[in-house]
Write a protein that holds these residues in place. Structure first.
Motif, mmCIF file in Angstrom:
data_model
loop_
_atom_site.group_PDB
_atom_site.id
_atom_site.type_symbol
_atom_site.label_atom_id
_atom_site.label_comp_id
_atom_site.label_asym_id
_atom_site.label_seq_id
_atom_site.Cartn_x
_atom_site.Cartn_y
_atom_site.Cartn_z
ATOM 1 N N PHE A 212 88.683 18.338 62.979
ATOM 2 C CA PHE A 212 88.569 16.934 63.348
ATOM 3 C C PHE A 212 87.341 16.727 64.213
ATOM 4 O O PHE A 212 87.143 17.414 65.214
ATOM 5 N N TYR B 63 97.732 11.312 77.590
ATOM 6 C CA TYR B 63 97.716 10.550 76.339
ATOM 7 C C TYR B 63 98.885 10.963 75.461
ATOM 8 O O TYR B 63 99.312 12.124 75.476
ATOM 9 N N LEU C 41 101.692 14.293 69.762
ATOM 10 C CA LEU C 41 100.824 15.147 70.564
ATOM 11 C C LEU C 41 100.597 14.534 71.935
ATOM 12 O O LEU C 41 100.316 13.340 72.052
ATOM 13 N N LEU D 21 95.883 21.211 68.528
ATOM 14 C CA LEU D 21 94.449 20.968 68.463
ATOM 15 C C LEU D 21 93.738 21.786 69.536
ATOM 16 O O LEU D 21 94.128 21.778 70.697
ATOM 17 N N GLN E 200 100.645 11.848 64.981
ATOM 18 C CA GLN E 200 99.893 12.417 63.861
ATOM 19 C C GLN E 200 100.824 12.580 62.668
ATOM 20 O O GLN E 200 101.696 13.458 62.676
ATOM 21 N N TYR F 231 99.667 10.806 71.306
ATOM 22 C CA TYR F 231 99.169 10.536 69.959
ATOM 23 C C TYR F 231 100.299 10.730 68.954
ATOM 24 O O TYR F 231 101.185 11.576 69.150
ATOM 25 N N PHE G 297 89.178 9.714 66.617
ATOM 26 C CA PHE G 297 89.123 10.846 65.701
ATOM 27 C C PHE G 297 88.674 10.408 64.311
ATOM 28 O O PHE G 297 88.978 9.298 63.857
ATOM 29 N N GLY G 298 87.984 11.306 63.630
ATOM 30 C CA GLY G 298 87.774 11.153 62.201
ATOM 31 C C GLY G 298 89.041 11.523 61.457
ATOM 32 O O GLY G 298 90.014 11.991 62.057
ATOM 33 N N PRO H 161 95.062 12.293 64.356
ATOM 34 C CA PRO H 161 95.877 11.793 65.465
ATOM 35 C C PRO H 161 95.525 10.344 65.778
ATOM 36 O O PRO H 161 94.362 9.955 65.791
#
Lengths: 115, 115
Positions: B90, A33, A90, B44, A37, A35, B105-106, A43
């Motif tokens: 998160f 993946y 990310l 993360l 952010q 992402y 994600f929040g 993210p």
């Protein structure tokens, strides 16, 4: 240790100048993946590869592309970066259903600044 | 489509105080739930996850979370925080039948622990 490695950690580039970010993994996960952010935000998924199948999120800008030449490597190409693309990028990997679901493992990220 | 809400954007606590960070999701089916932590300048990291079984999940560094299906919640708790818990937290959700294992994600909660 098995891990997700992103290079470079920091990248500064000029407005409109193409840039490539790289990600490699030693986990042998078949899903990778990318992402984006931005500062103080969650993210946001740009796209993911399920093996060699590329899956783009609907709102990912057209100038964001990705390549996955093999299981271990995945690249994020930004063709003509704008000032709004300044962010942390990310890379993450995970197993999928066929490998037994698991959490995503994240790299340290590449902090990209567009000047 | 699923969504995740973290209602506390910023939390400031003194050391030894108890912590509870709220997370609510919207999705009617079965979900997998995660809490990730991002220490300043780091990637993360997974704190804990819930896939099935005991709804009270224990993670690393003394954190735990409770899945309450009727409330669509997965709140994160720690009885006594330390200065080193200063980070952004998160909450994330995915659906088990999602072969790509994609996370939603929040918005994140930034925790500052005063020494």
């Amino acid at each position: 240790d098995a891990m997700v490695i992103q290079n470079p950690r920091y990248q500064v580039t000029q407005f409109g100048k193409p840039v490539t970010l790289s990600c490699s993994q030693t986990l042998n996960h078949n899903v990778m993946y990318w992402y984006q952010q931005k500062s103080s935000q969650a993210p946001k998924l740009l796209f993911h590869y399920y093996d060699k199948d590329f899956n783009n999120e609907a709102d990912t800008p057209d100038n964001f592309q990705s390549r996955r030449p093999n299981t271990s490597f995945c690249f994020l190409d930004i063709r003509s970066p704008g000032l709004g693309d300044t962010a942390m990028y990310l890379c993450a990997t995970s197993r999928d259903l066929s490998q037994g679901h698991g959490p995503q493992h994240f790299g340290d990220g590449t902090r990209l600044s567009i000047l | 489509a699923q969504s995740v809400s973290q209602h506390n954007h910023h939390v400031i606590l003194s050391e030894a105080a108890s912590l509870e960070l709220g997370c609510n999701y919207s999705y009617g089916g079965t979900v997998n739930l995660f809490w990730y932590v991002q220490y300043p300048g780091q990637h993360l990291q997974l704190l804990l996850k819930y896939f099935s079984g005991d709804p009270l999940v224990k993670g690393i560094k003394g954190f735990e979370a409770e899945f309450i299906k009727s409330k669509f919640s997965f709140n994160l708790r720690k009885p006594s925080v330390q200065w080193s818990d200063t980070a952004e937290y998160f909450c994330a959700v995915n659906t088990p039948n999602n072969a790509g294992n994609m996370l939603t994600f929040g918005g994140g909660t930034r925790l500052m622990v005063k020494p």
